[in-house]
Design a protein around this motif. Structure first.
Motif, mmCIF file in Angstrom:
data_model
loop_
_atom_site.group_PDB
_atom_site.id
_atom_site.type_symbol
_atom_site.label_atom_id
_atom_site.label_comp_id
_atom_site.label_asym_id
_atom_site.label_seq_id
_atom_site.Cartn_x
_atom_site.Cartn_y
_atom_site.Cartn_z
ATOM 1 N N ASP A 1 64.164 25.924 46.785
ATOM 2 C CA ASP A 1 65.287 25.318 46.647
ATOM 3 C C ASP A 1 65.517 24.190 45.581
ATOM 4 N N VAL A 2 65.657 24.924 44.471
ATOM 5 C CA VAL A 2 65.953 23.964 43.337
ATOM 6 C C VAL A 2 66.963 22.864 43.356
ATOM 7 N N GLU A 3 67.837 22.965 44.027
ATOM 8 C CA GLU A 3 68.725 22.010 43.960
ATOM 9 C C GLU A 3 68.121 20.920 44.801
ATOM 10 N N ALA A 4 67.637 21.085 45.970
ATOM 11 C CA ALA A 4 66.899 19.983 46.516
ATOM 12 C C ALA A 4 65.929 19.297 45.666
ATOM 13 N N MET A 5 65.035 20.292 45.296
ATOM 14 C CA MET A 5 64.100 19.615 44.284
ATOM 15 C C MET A 5 64.698 18.433 43.159
ATOM 16 N N ASN A 6 65.818 19.033 42.567
ATOM 17 C CA ASN A 6 66.447 18.280 41.618
ATOM 18 C C ASN A 6 67.131 16.918 42.013
ATOM 19 N N TRP A 7 67.676 17.048 43.365
ATOM 20 C CA TRP A 7 68.268 15.749 43.941
ATOM 21 C C TRP A 7 67.141 15.044 44.235
#
Length: 217
Positions: A114-120
């Motif tokens: 989950d790249v979005e979660a990692m980015n956030w």
């Protein structure tokens, strides 16, 4: 993921219909939470008012502030093991505080890609005291999606902020090798700006803008 507001607006309209038809669709609520947090509801409400639609399906402006969190928690209640729901909650809480970070870490545990979660999550960490974990997260994202610009530029900024301009050159070459001249040029602009080469950054910016398609602009 492209952060195109018009596409989020279109998605929001569809998501409203989805959760209205079936309030038990957890992924719909999770995605709606993210869309709302990007401010799409405000834009949709403005368009509805301009068209004289009167009663919009959206909550009133004063009620909207807490809507993303409510939508995310609804998704979690419906699907306790849905990674997207926890990611949405962490994002809705702006990554601030233990609840937000725990939600984002839970999302990553459930879905390691989950790249979005990692980015956030990376964005919520302290740039100085949690630097190593931030770089690790951004680097992991790039392993999964090598050309995802938010992670590319966020990771780059961490090196430029401490004067590691060589990393900018390495990243530019990596992106050129992957066939992404536009993103490579953006990295070069950021590197020039960080080095105080304002005129060079401006020239590159104009060159990049002229080379962009109308959609990219």
């Amino acid at each position: 993921r492209n952060r195109e507001v018009t596409k989020y607006a279109e998605a929001t309209a569809q998501l409203e219909k989805v959760v209205a038809m079936d309030p038990n669709v957890a992924p719909g609520w999770a995605t709606l939470s993210v869309a709302a947090n990007f401010g799409i509801f405000h834009e949709a409400a403005a368009r509805a008012a301009e068209k004289g639609q009167g009663k919009a399906t959206l909550a009133s402006a004063e009620d909207q502030a807490g809507q993303p969190e409510k939508y995310a928690r609804r998704a979690i209640a419906l699907a306790p093991n849905l990674a997207a729901a926890y990611a949405a909650l962490g994002f809705a809480l702006d990554g601030k505080g233990p609840t937000a970070r725990a939600a984002l870490r839970r999302a990553i545990a459930l879905d390691p890609n989950d790249v979005e979660a990692m980015n956030w999550l990376a964005g919520s960490l302290d740039a100085e005291h949690e630097r190593a974990e931030r770089i690790k997260l951004f680097s992991k994202i790039i392993e999964i999606e090598p050309l995802w610009w938010p992670a590319v530029l966020n990771r780059l900024s961490m090196f430029l902020d401490v004067g590691d301009f060589a990393e900018g050159q390495r990243e530019r070459k990596r992106l050129e090798g992957l066939g992404s001249p536009l993103l490579a040029a953006m990295v070069e602009i950021e590197t020039a700006s960080a080095k105080g080469e304002v005129s060079k950054a401006a020239r590159l910016g104009v060159k990049v803008f002229k080379a962009m398609s109308p959609e990219e602009r």
